[in-house]
Design an enzyme around this catalytic site. Structure first.
Site, PDB file in Angstrom:
ATOM      1  N   GLU A  35      10.298  38.608  33.493  1.00 22.85           N
ATOM      2  CA  GLU A  35      11.769  38.947  33.477  1.00 22.85           C
ATOM      3  C   GLU A  35      11.545  40.165  32.216  1.00 22.85           C
ATOM      4  OE1 GLU A  35      14.896  38.464  34.557  1.00 22.85           O
ATOM      5  OE2 GLU A  35      15.123  40.045  33.169  1.00 22.85           O
ATOM      6  N   CYS A  43      24.330  36.586  35.881  1.00 19.61           N
ATOM      7  CA  CYS A  43      25.513  35.879  35.916  1.00 19.61           C
ATOM      8  C   CYS A  43      25.883  35.144  34.409  1.00 19.61           C
ATOM      9  CB  CYS A  43      25.432  34.585  36.791  1.00 19.61           C
ATOM     10  SG  CYS A  43      26.578  33.321  36.558  1.00 19.61           S
ATOM     11  N   CYS A  48      29.198  36.397  35.246  1.00 26.80           N
ATOM     12  CA  CYS A  48      30.202  35.392  35.206  1.00 26.80           C
ATOM     13  C   CYS A  48      30.521  34.500  33.983  1.00 26.80           C
ATOM     14  CB  CYS A  48      29.740  34.275  36.160  1.00 26.80           C
ATOM     15  SG  CYS A  48      28.522  34.793  37.525  1.00 26.80           S
ATOM     16  N   LYS A  51      32.059  36.900  31.330  1.00 29.73           N
ATOM     17  CA  LYS A  51      33.480  37.315  31.882  1.00 29.73           C
ATOM     18  C   LYS A  51      34.276  36.189  31.782  1.00 29.73           C
ATOM     19  CE  LYS A  51      34.462  36.280  35.663  1.00 29.73           C
ATOM     20  NZ  LYS A  51      33.764  36.753  36.996  1.00 29.73           N
ATOM     21  N   GLY A 175      38.404  48.634  43.287  1.00 27.56           N
ATOM     22  CA  GLY A 175      39.391  47.719  43.248  1.00 27.56           C
ATOM     23  C   GLY A 175      38.864  46.386  43.753  1.00 27.56           C
ATOM     24  N   THR A 310      26.293  33.772  42.575  1.00 23.46           N
ATOM     25  CA  THR A 310      25.423  32.953  41.927  1.00 23.46           C
ATOM     26  C   THR A 310      24.971  31.831  42.478  1.00 23.46           C
ATOM     27  OG1 THR A 310      26.153  33.791  39.892  1.00 23.46           O
ATOM     28  CG2 THR A 310      24.891  31.888  39.705  1.00 23.46           C
TER      29      THR A 310
HETATM   30  P1  NDP Z   1      33.395  44.823  45.115  1.00 21.78           P
HETATM   31  O1  NDP Z   1      32.361  44.906  46.234  1.00 21.78           O
HETATM   32  O2  NDP Z   1      34.153  43.494  44.852  1.00 21.78           O
HETATM   33  O3  NDP Z   1      34.494  46.258  45.055  1.00 21.78           O
HETATM   34  C1  NDP Z   1      34.047  47.646  45.044  1.00 21.78           C
HETATM   35  C2  NDP Z   1      35.176  48.406  45.041  1.00 21.78           C
HETATM   36  O4  NDP Z   1      34.775  49.553  44.528  1.00 21.78           O
HETATM   37  C3  NDP Z   1      35.793  48.155  46.184  1.00 21.78           C
HETATM   38  O5  NDP Z   1      37.235  48.599  45.637  1.00 21.78           O
HETATM   39  C4  NDP Z   1      35.458  49.390  46.829  1.00 21.78           C
HETATM   40  O6  NDP Z   1      36.602  50.413  47.777  1.00 21.78           O
HETATM   41  C5  NDP Z   1      35.050  50.519  45.755  1.00 21.78           C
HETATM   42  N1  NDP Z   1      34.001  51.434  45.968  1.00 21.78           N
HETATM   43  C6  NDP Z   1      32.923  51.216  46.551  1.00 21.78           C
HETATM   44  N2  NDP Z   1      32.044  52.631  46.589  1.00 21.78           N
HETATM   45  C7  NDP Z   1      32.908  53.224  45.792  1.00 21.78           C
HETATM   46  C8  NDP Z   1      32.731  54.793  45.686  1.00 21.78           C
HETATM   47  N3  NDP Z   1      31.541  55.408  46.103  1.00 21.78           N
HETATM   48  N4  NDP Z   1      33.820  55.084  45.070  1.00 21.78           N
HETATM   49  C9  NDP Z   1      34.984  54.658  44.841  1.00 21.78           C
HETATM   50  N5  NDP Z   1      35.088  53.478  45.238  1.00 21.78           N
HETATM   51  C10 NDP Z   1      34.020  52.643  45.534  1.00 21.78           C
HETATM   52  O7  NDP Z   1      32.349  45.404  43.844  1.00 21.78           O
HETATM   53  P2  NDP Z   1      32.178  44.695  42.249  1.00 21.78           P
HETATM   54  O8  NDP Z   1      31.423  45.808  41.585  1.00 21.78           O
HETATM   55  O9  NDP Z   1      33.690  44.404  41.764  1.00 21.78           O
HETATM   56  O10 NDP Z   1      31.564  43.251  42.218  1.00 21.78           O
HETATM   57  C11 NDP Z   1      30.312  43.446  43.182  1.00 21.78           C
HETATM   58  C12 NDP Z   1      30.223  41.937  43.684  1.00 21.78           C
HETATM   59  O11 NDP Z   1      29.421  41.096  42.635  1.00 21.78           O
HETATM   60  C13 NDP Z   1      31.101  41.336  44.568  1.00 21.78           C
HETATM   61  O12 NDP Z   1      31.258  41.872  45.700  1.00 21.78           O
HETATM   62  C14 NDP Z   1      30.808  39.890  44.371  1.00 21.78           C
HETATM   63  O13 NDP Z   1      30.304  39.558  45.237  1.00 21.78           O
HETATM   64  C15 NDP Z   1      30.230  39.745  42.975  1.00 21.78           C
HETATM   65  N6  NDP Z   1      31.256  39.354  41.926  1.00 21.78           N
HETATM   66  C16 NDP Z   1      31.827  38.077  41.909  1.00 21.78           C
HETATM   67  C17 NDP Z   1      32.610  37.753  41.170  1.00 21.78           C
HETATM   68  C18 NDP Z   1      33.258  36.263  41.373  1.00 21.78           C
HETATM   69  O14 NDP Z   1      32.686  35.405  42.080  1.00 21.78           O
HETATM   70  N7  NDP Z   1      34.359  36.121  40.478  1.00 21.78           N
HETATM   71  C19 NDP Z   1      33.046  38.375  39.835  1.00 21.78           C
HETATM   72  C20 NDP Z   1      32.304  39.754  40.004  1.00 21.78           C
HETATM   73  C21 NDP Z   1      31.391  40.219  40.890  1.00 21.78           C
HETATM   74  P3  NDP Z   1      36.511  49.933  49.277  1.00 21.78           P
HETATM   75  O15 NDP Z   1      37.502  48.741  49.413  1.00 21.78           O
HETATM   76  O16 NDP Z   1      37.396  50.987  49.779  1.00 21.78           O
HETATM   77  O17 NDP Z   1      35.287  49.913  49.753  1.00 21.78           O
END
Ligand code: NDP
Length: 446
Positions: A35, A43, A48, A51, A175, A310
């Site tokens: 690591e 996480c 997680c 957060k 978003g 996770t």
């Molecule tokens: P997400 O995949 O949830 O969302 C990504 C967002 O970024 C979407 O709104 C997407 O838009 C937008 N996007 C993607 N690429 C671009 C770009 N090039 N330019 C502008 N906007 C873009 O990603 P997160 O980073 O929020 O989280 C990653 C992953 O981590 C999640 O999918 C989830 O699996 C995990 N996670 C889980 C959590 C939980 O369980 N509570 C908490 C945090 C993360 P569009 O919809 O148009 O594709």
């Protein structure tokens, strides 16, 4: 395997890697893990766990306002970001220690270094050559930062837990999960938040009714949304950053947070030397047993980009160790994986959304309960919760549950058991309500 230094070498001590190491060692394997950062992974260290603690900390803002309606007088309240931040980081340190102790107590050798393939059975680990009969890649993922001018002026979820001071104004790009969770945290802590999304919807893939409800509530609270906007460039200004959009609009803010997805950590591992193939999205391609195209090399967790959660990485790591070292062939079942967004209010979901069910099953019945939680009523808070059950008309089985409202993830975890077990709507209805709760809505939808 005795000719090798270890029976198993795990690259990455996050959720999946630690679980696989511990279980394989428990089955008698000689295990090492490398690591380069801190044991615990995304996480525990920068995801997680911290957060969720920030979510708790931030929610006091509303709780303290509501408290007045419940008779409490709280004069002179104030918020101190360094106290919350440092207490959260101290908890992360504690958990990091527990993870290290777990590995130690299972006699797993920890290398606090980066591991890079030299050949398919040999790794360079901080200058040492280590050989292993089997290798498990569990290197996780990292936040995506788009290749735009000035992009590195923004921060990601890696840095957000360490902010020296709380910004006054933040722009969040994206978003999805992280964007909505941090929009809620920052907003409650008194920060002006603008969430910028390239499309016209938040939380793609989530049930439409829930997404609409979160958007409405978030806007009512005062979170700003800018849809159908792409970032063009970021400039440094005296007070922070200027975020320029493709239509030549701009927003000035103290902070830009990138939350546009996470990409697998595959670079610099020497995967080409090992002959490990990637898929078209840049993740390690694996089969149902987490096997790569190289028979003795497996991969689990976010680096395989199956479901970035996770508990999935943990199951994949556990199944791998049981199958390969425990003589207990086990496969992860990806059906009905519950998921939550810890926004304010939070969302929880399991199974098929209404749209997915209609597309895959045909006729479905949908039951909703749109209600104002009792606590919100007395608090004078006009926020409504929404619970939704999707039922397969042919079998009567509840195939999806989706909810937004206070403690929705807690309620959802319990109902996920019923849905995973394939219970029918009639069986839900046979269950007596537990009154007064929000969860009773699940057995009262007619
Ligand atoms: P997400 O995949 O949830 O969302 C990504 C967002 O970024 C979407 O709104 C997407 O838009 C937008 N996007 C993607 N690429 C671009 C770009 N090039 N330019 C502008 N906007 C873009 O990603 P997160 O980073 O929020 O989280 C990653 C992953 O981590 C999640 O999918 C989830 O699996 C995990 N996670 C889980 C959590 C939980 O369980 N509570 C908490 C945090 C993360 P569009 O919809 O148009 O594709």
């Amino acid at each position: 395997m005795t000719d090798y230094d270890f029976d198993l070498f795990v690259i990455g001590a996050g959720s999946g890697g630690v679980r696989a190491s511990r279980i394989a060692a428990g089955h008698g394997a000689r295990v090492a893990v490398a690591e380069e950062f801190r044991v615990g992974g995304t996480c525990v260290i920068r995801g997680c766990v911290p957060k969720k603690l920030l979510v708790y900390g931030a929610h006091f803002a509303e709780d303290l306002v509501d408290a007045r309606r419940f008779g409490w007088r709280l004069e002179g309240k104030s918020f101190d970001w360094p106290t919350l931040r440092d207490n959260v980081l101290a908890e992360v340190d504690r958990l990091n220690g527990i993870y290290e102790n777990t590995l130690d107590s299972h006699k797993v050798t920890i290398f606090h270094d980066r591991a890079v393939f030299i050949d398919p059975h040999t790794l360079d680990v901080g200058g040492k050559r280590i050989t292993a009969g089997r290798i498990l890649i569990a290197t996780g993922a990292r936040p995506t930062v788009p290749a735009l001018p000035g992009a590195d002026l923004g921060i990601t979820s890696n840095e957000v837990f360490h902010l020296e001071t709380l910004p006054k104004k933040v722009v969040i790009a994206g978003g999805g999960y992280i964007a909505n969770e941090f929009a809620g945290i920052f907003h409650e802590l008194g920060v002006s938040v603008t969430l910028v999304n390239r499309g016209d919807q938040i939380l793609r893939g989530w049930d439409t009714a829930l997404r609409d409800r979160l958007l409405t509530i978030s806007m009512t609270k005062g979170i700003n949304f800018k849809f159908n906007h792409s970032l063009k460039s970021i400039e440094k200004i005296e007070t922070g950053v200027r975020v320029n959009f493709d239509d030549d609009e701009a927003i000035e803010a103290d902070l830009l947070l990138w939350a546009v997805g996470r990409r697998p950590n595959v670079e610099g591992l020497g995967l080409d030397v090992a002959g490990v193939e990637l898929d078209e999205r840049g993740a390690i391609r694996v089969d149902a047993d987490s096997g790569t195209n190289v028979p003795h090399i497996h991969a689990v967790g976010d680096v395989t980009d199956r479901i970035q959660l996770t508990p999935i990485a943990i199951r994949e790591g556990h199944a791998y160790a049981d199958t390969v070292f425990g003589n207990k062939p086990t496969r992860v079942d990806y059906d009905c994986v519950p998921s939550a967004v810890f926004s304010n209010p939070p969302l929880g979901s399991v199974g098929l959304s209404e749209g997915q069910a209609r597309n895959t099953l045909g006729p479905v019945r949908v039951y909703t309960s749109d209600f104002r939680p009792m606590r919100n009523v007395l608090a004078g808070r006009n926020e409504r919760a929404l619970y939704k059950l999707v039922v397969d008309e042919a079998t009567g089985k509840v195939v999806g549950a989706h909810m937004i409202g206070p403690d929705a993830p807690e309620v959802l975890q319990a109902v996920a058991i019923a849905i995973k077990a394939g219970l029918t709507k009639a069986q839900f209805d046979e269950t007596v309500a537990l009154h007064p709760t929000m969860a009773e809505e699940l057995v009262l939808m007619r």
